[in-house]
Motif scaffolding. Structure first.
Motif, PDB file in Angstrom:
ATOM      1  N   GLY A  39      -9.605  -1.573   7.897  1.00  0.00           N
ATOM      2  CA  GLY A  39      -8.800  -1.685   6.690  1.00  0.00           C
ATOM      3  C   GLY A  39      -9.684  -1.380   5.321  1.00  0.00           C
ATOM      4  O   GLY A  39     -10.860  -1.170   5.621  1.00  0.00           O
ATOM      5  N   GLY A  40      -9.297  -1.701   4.308  1.00  0.00           N
ATOM      6  CA  GLY A  40      -9.985  -1.690   3.103  1.00  0.00           C
ATOM      7  C   GLY A  40      -9.693  -0.593   2.194  1.00  0.00           C
ATOM      8  O   GLY A  40      -8.540   0.248   2.337  1.00  0.00           O
ATOM      9  N   ASP A  90      -6.484   3.430  -0.441  1.00  0.00           N
ATOM     10  CA  ASP A  90      -6.462   2.610   0.967  1.00  0.00           C
ATOM     11  C   ASP A  90      -7.457   3.640   1.778  1.00  0.00           C
ATOM     12  O   ASP A  90      -7.324   4.830   1.472  1.00  0.00           O
ATOM     13  CB  ASP A  90      -5.228   2.581   1.388  1.00  0.00           C
ATOM     14  CG  ASP A  90      -5.127   1.622   2.709  1.00  0.00           C
ATOM     15  OD1 ASP A  90      -6.031   1.255   3.327  1.00  0.00           O
ATOM     16  OD2 ASP A  90      -4.131   0.944   2.761  1.00  0.00           O
ATOM     17  N   VAL A  91      -8.084   3.228   2.704  1.00  0.00           N
ATOM     18  CA  VAL A  91      -9.129   3.784   3.569  1.00  0.00           C
ATOM     19  C   VAL A  91      -8.216   5.120   4.319  1.00  0.00           C
ATOM     20  O   VAL A  91      -9.169   6.182   4.465  1.00  0.00           O
ATOM     21  CB  VAL A  91      -9.939   2.983   4.380  1.00  0.00           C
ATOM     22  CG1 VAL A  91     -11.024   2.358   3.830  1.00  0.00           C
ATOM     23  CG2 VAL A  91      -8.965   2.021   5.372  1.00  0.00           C
ATOM     24  N   ASP A  92      -7.293   4.878   4.658  1.00  0.00           N
ATOM     25  CA  ASP A  92      -6.358   5.821   5.507  1.00  0.00           C
ATOM     26  C   ASP A  92      -5.917   7.127   4.794  1.00  0.00           C
ATOM     27  O   ASP A  92      -5.268   7.920   5.289  1.00  0.00           O
ATOM     28  CB  ASP A  92      -5.415   5.110   6.310  1.00  0.00           C
ATOM     29  CG  ASP A  92      -4.130   4.384   5.451  1.00  0.00           C
ATOM     30  OD1 ASP A  92      -4.862   3.620   4.706  1.00  0.00           O
ATOM     31  OD2 ASP A  92      -3.310   4.370   5.482  1.00  0.00           O
ATOM     32  N   THR A 137       0.855  -1.193  -0.116  1.00  0.00           N
ATOM     33  CA  THR A 137       0.063   0.095   0.003  1.00  0.00           C
ATOM     34  C   THR A 137       0.883   1.158  -0.050  1.00  0.00           C
ATOM     35  O   THR A 137       0.492   2.250  -0.756  1.00  0.00           O
ATOM     36  CB  THR A 137      -0.856  -0.145   1.019  1.00  0.00           C
ATOM     37  OG1 THR A 137      -1.775   0.957   1.063  1.00  0.00           O
ATOM     38  CG2 THR A 137      -0.550  -0.188   2.654  1.00  0.00           C
ATOM     39  N   GLU A 155       1.777  -8.646   4.765  1.00  0.00           N
ATOM     40  CA  GLU A 155       0.645  -9.582   4.763  1.00  0.00           C
ATOM     41  C   GLU A 155       1.181 -11.004   4.028  1.00  0.00           C
ATOM     42  O   GLU A 155       0.659 -11.894   4.515  1.00  0.00           O
ATOM     43  CB  GLU A 155      -0.587  -8.906   4.080  1.00  0.00           C
ATOM     44  CG  GLU A 155      -1.193  -8.054   4.449  1.00  0.00           C
ATOM     45  CD  GLU A 155      -0.879  -6.597   4.609  1.00  0.00           C
ATOM     46  OE1 GLU A 155       0.291  -6.367   3.997  1.00  0.00           O
ATOM     47  OE2 GLU A 155      -1.130  -5.792   5.350  1.00  0.00           O
ATOM     48  N   TRP A 189      -5.548 -10.037   7.365  1.00  0.00           N
ATOM     49  CA  TRP A 189      -6.918  -9.747   6.977  1.00  0.00           C
ATOM     50  C   TRP A 189      -7.492 -11.203   6.521  1.00  0.00           C
ATOM     51  O   TRP A 189      -7.097 -12.133   6.314  1.00  0.00           O
ATOM     52  CB  TRP A 189      -6.859  -8.861   5.798  1.00  0.00           C
ATOM     53  CG  TRP A 189      -6.039  -7.700   6.008  1.00  0.00           C
ATOM     54  CD1 TRP A 189      -4.671  -7.549   5.425  1.00  0.00           C
ATOM     55  CD2 TRP A 189      -6.176  -6.500   6.889  1.00  0.00           C
ATOM     56  NE1 TRP A 189      -4.022  -6.292   6.135  1.00  0.00           N
ATOM     57  CE2 TRP A 189      -5.063  -5.564   6.901  1.00  0.00           C
ATOM     58  CE3 TRP A 189      -7.238  -6.173   7.437  1.00  0.00           C
ATOM     59  CZ2 TRP A 189      -4.950  -4.527   7.604  1.00  0.00           C
ATOM     60  CZ3 TRP A 189      -7.362  -5.176   8.004  1.00  0.00           C
ATOM     61  CH2 TRP A 189      -6.251  -4.022   8.282  1.00  0.00           C
ATOM     62  N   ASN A 200     -12.286  -4.209   5.773  1.00  0.00           N
ATOM     63  CA  ASN A 200     -11.357  -5.132   6.227  1.00  0.00           C
ATOM     64  C   ASN A 200     -11.075  -4.870   7.752  1.00  0.00           C
ATOM     65  O   ASN A 200     -11.408  -3.861   8.184  1.00  0.00           O
ATOM     66  CB  ASN A 200      -9.859  -4.742   5.649  1.00  0.00           C
ATOM     67  CG  ASN A 200      -9.416  -6.105   4.686  1.00  0.00           C
ATOM     68  OD1 ASN A 200      -9.884  -7.252   5.115  1.00  0.00           O
ATOM     69  ND2 ASN A 200      -8.256  -5.753   4.016  1.00  0.00           N
ATOM     70  N   ARG A 202      -7.984   4.174  11.707  1.00  0.00           N
ATOM     71  CA  ARG A 202      -6.541   4.791  11.784  1.00  0.00           C
ATOM     72  C   ARG A 202      -6.529   6.256  12.057  1.00  0.00           C
ATOM     73  O   ARG A 202      -7.533   6.725  11.555  1.00  0.00           O
ATOM     74  CB  ARG A 202      -5.493   4.532  10.568  1.00  0.00           C
ATOM     75  CG  ARG A 202      -4.802   3.368  10.775  1.00  0.00           C
ATOM     76  CD  ARG A 202      -4.199   2.489   9.529  1.00  0.00           C
ATOM     77  NE  ARG A 202      -5.444   1.872   8.714  1.00  0.00           N
ATOM     78  CZ  ARG A 202      -5.004   1.252   7.766  1.00  0.00           C
ATOM     79  NH1 ARG A 202      -4.068   1.271   7.105  1.00  0.00           N
ATOM     80  NH2 ARG A 202      -6.061   0.897   7.063  1.00  0.00           N
ATOM     81  N   TYR A 215       6.313  -0.816   7.630  1.00  0.00           N
ATOM     82  CA  TYR A 215       5.638  -0.422   6.461  1.00  0.00           C
ATOM     83  C   TYR A 215       4.168  -0.177   7.138  1.00  0.00           C
ATOM     84  O   TYR A 215       4.154  -0.503   8.134  1.00  0.00           O
ATOM     85  CB  TYR A 215       5.538  -1.234   5.241  1.00  0.00           C
ATOM     86  CG  TYR A 215       4.761  -2.372   5.376  1.00  0.00           C
ATOM     87  CD1 TYR A 215       4.883  -3.265   6.555  1.00  0.00           C
ATOM     88  CD2 TYR A 215       3.382  -2.617   4.702  1.00  0.00           C
ATOM     89  CE1 TYR A 215       4.081  -4.424   6.665  1.00  0.00           C
ATOM     90  CE2 TYR A 215       2.568  -3.729   4.587  1.00  0.00           C
ATOM     91  CZ  TYR A 215       3.005  -4.853   5.688  1.00  0.00           C
ATOM     92  OH  TYR A 215       2.165  -5.699   5.955  1.00  0.00           O
ATOM     93  N   GLU A 216       3.215   0.192   5.993  1.00  0.00           N
ATOM     94  CA  GLU A 216       1.697   0.303   6.790  1.00  0.00           C
ATOM     95  C   GLU A 216       1.273  -0.710   7.620  1.00  0.00           C
ATOM     96  O   GLU A 216       0.495  -0.280   8.587  1.00  0.00           O
ATOM     97  CB  GLU A 216       0.811   0.779   5.506  1.00  0.00           C
ATOM     98  CG  GLU A 216      -0.325   1.100   5.735  1.00  0.00           C
ATOM     99  CD  GLU A 216      -0.791   2.610   6.696  1.00  0.00           C
ATOM    100  OE1 GLU A 216      -0.015   3.310   6.562  1.00  0.00           O
ATOM    101  OE2 GLU A 216      -1.559   2.776   7.454  1.00  0.00           O
ATOM    102  N   GLY A 217       1.514  -1.882   6.959  1.00  0.00           N
ATOM    103  CA  GLY A 217       1.110  -3.110   7.956  1.00  0.00           C
ATOM    104  C   GLY A 217       1.685  -2.930   9.607  1.00  0.00           C
ATOM    105  O   GLY A 217       0.967  -3.682  10.361  1.00  0.00           O
TER     106      GLY A 217
END
Ligand code: GLC
Length: 422
Positions: free
Chosen positions: A307-308, A100-102, A75, A254, A272, A148, A378, A196-198
């Motif tokens: 997420g999502g 990404d939703v954020d 992402t 992931e 996820w 997510n 987030r 990273y974002e994860g």
């Protein structure tokens, strides 16, 4: 009678406007109509389903065909590439972005995506928390497309042999990861702990589950300096230090963590829902042996991060009407059903989670709905990229033992303040 005349005039204007709209809409790819071909940019399609969904649209919309551009799986890299494109000389090649939703706040604040008319989209049919991720300063800037929530995947076979239920609390998870996993030659627990974002997601889940927060007021206030945040970070740091989280997890995204679980190396995995489907599918060494429950927290179920992805229309597109119509198509009931059945991704439409046939086929749907409904977004911030970089860097230092959880939380508070005050 004045009001009647005024109302009549209003109606006439409305009819003229509407017929103009319908007429203009009927002519595809004519300048000024807002209709024509589209390019949709997305992060890597990990389950390889999106092409078939878009083929459905392309068959019935010959003048408004969509070209899919797949950017990298990660992402962070996808955001960087979209940003480069949107800042470029020709203001980008893309019409619709699967973001990404954020990122919604940042893209909206930068003026890269345009506000959307709420009435054109079925927002009332969506799971309530997802709509919040698509707004910025009260306006709708994107439409939820996939949701997510993190789940805990566990080895049913191993826990059954031990007569244990899946863990509900951190203490139970730690105990089983530390004592049961080694008996079966397994590592205990992993998430996505590479910087990273994860990692921002995993750290935020730990902090939220302990009752802490990171930012407030749409990113204007730093709220991370709390005992709860320290407890959350300490949970992950302790796991690595004590070895029930394997060191390799510090390099996992992931996909890598999913692979380790599918290869039969882990008792527990935070991931996820798509990873649950894959771990029980063809090619997985543990197919049929994998269960999924809500993430544990200090004294019961914890909090997942929401997420999502959301679909947004770029500010400079020449075909905004087609772009909005494509988004309406991708969020329609039949297509959302395929997002789940073909893409193994959680749909945003609430009713699908109650559909008996779908629940039979995807038995994790009730747990997932509960996780999404109680999931926390987030931090919203127009500088989300900077916020996330700070969280990743500081938490990764704590995980590698370079600073204590207490020092990490103080450092987060300081560095996040510098970002939000800039
Ligand atoms: C998943 C989530 C997304 C999150 C990302 C982190 O793609 O849907 O919201 O940011 O993982 O790696």
């Amino acid at each position: 009678m004045r009001w009647a005349r005024a109302a009549g005039r209003g109606l006439l204007v409305l009819v003229v406007l509407l017929s103009g709209y319908v007429f203009a809409g009927a002519r595809a790819d004519v300048p000024g109509t807002g209709r024509g071909p589209l390019t949709l940019a997305t992060a890597g399609d990990l389950t390889g389903y999106l092409g078939s969904l878009l083929a459905g649209w392309n068959r019935t919309h010959p003048g408004e065909k969509v070209t899919l551009v797949e950017l990298p799986d990660s992402t962070d890299e996808t955001r960087a590439q979209m940003e480069t494109d949107l800042r470029g000389e020709d203001r980008g090649r893309f019409d619709v972005l699967n973001i990404d939703v954020d990122w919604t706040s940042q893209f909206a604040a930068a003026g890269w995506i345009r506000p959307l008319p709420r009435e054109r989209f079925p927002l009332r049919d969506f799971l309530p928390p997802v709509v919040g991720t698509a707004t910025y300063e009260g306006r709708l800037y994107a439409v939820p497309y996939v949701t997510n929530a993190g789940l805990l995947l566990y080895r049913k076979d191993v826990l059954a042999k031990e007569g244990l239920p899946p863990p509900r609390t951190w203490a139970e998870l730690e105990r089983d990861a530390r004592t049961v996993a080694p008996k079966y030659g397994l590592d205990g627990y992993a998430g996505q702990l590479a910087p990273y974002e994860g990692l921002t997601v995993n750290a935020a889940e730990a902090v939220y589950s302990a009752g802490g927060t990171i930012l407030g007021d749409e990113g204007k206030r730093v709220t991370v300096d709390s005992a709860a945040a320290r407890e959350g970070i300490d949970f992950l740091v302790r796991g690595v230090r004590e070895g029930w989280i394997p060191k390799q997890a510090l390099t996992y995204t992931e996909e890598e963590s999913k692979q380790a679980f599918e290869d039969g190396h882990l008792l527990f995995l935070r991931n996820w829902p798509y990873a649950y489907v894959a771990a029980n599918g063809a090619g997985s060494a543990v197919a049929g042996e994998v269960g999924a429950v809500r993430l544990p927290g200090p004294d019961g179920p914890g909090t997942s991060v929401l997420g999502g992805s959301n679909l947004a229309v770029t500010a400079h597109t020449r075909h905004p009407d087609s772009a909005e119509r494509l988004i309406a198509y991708l969020t329609s009931e039949p297509v959302q059903r395929q997002v789940l059945t073909r893409g193994a991704l959680p749909p945003v439409r609430a009713a699908l989670y109650d559909d008996p046939a779908l629940v039979r086929r995807f038995p994790y749907l009730p747990a997932l709905r509960a996780a999404v409904l109680s999931a926390a977004p987030r931090p919203k911030s127009p500088r989300y990229d900077q916020v996330s970089l700070v969280v990743q860097a500081v938490v990764h230092d704590a995980l590698t033992g370079r600073q204590t959880p207490a020092a990490a939380v103080r450092c987060l508070a300081r560095e996040l303040a510098a970002v939000t005050e800039r």
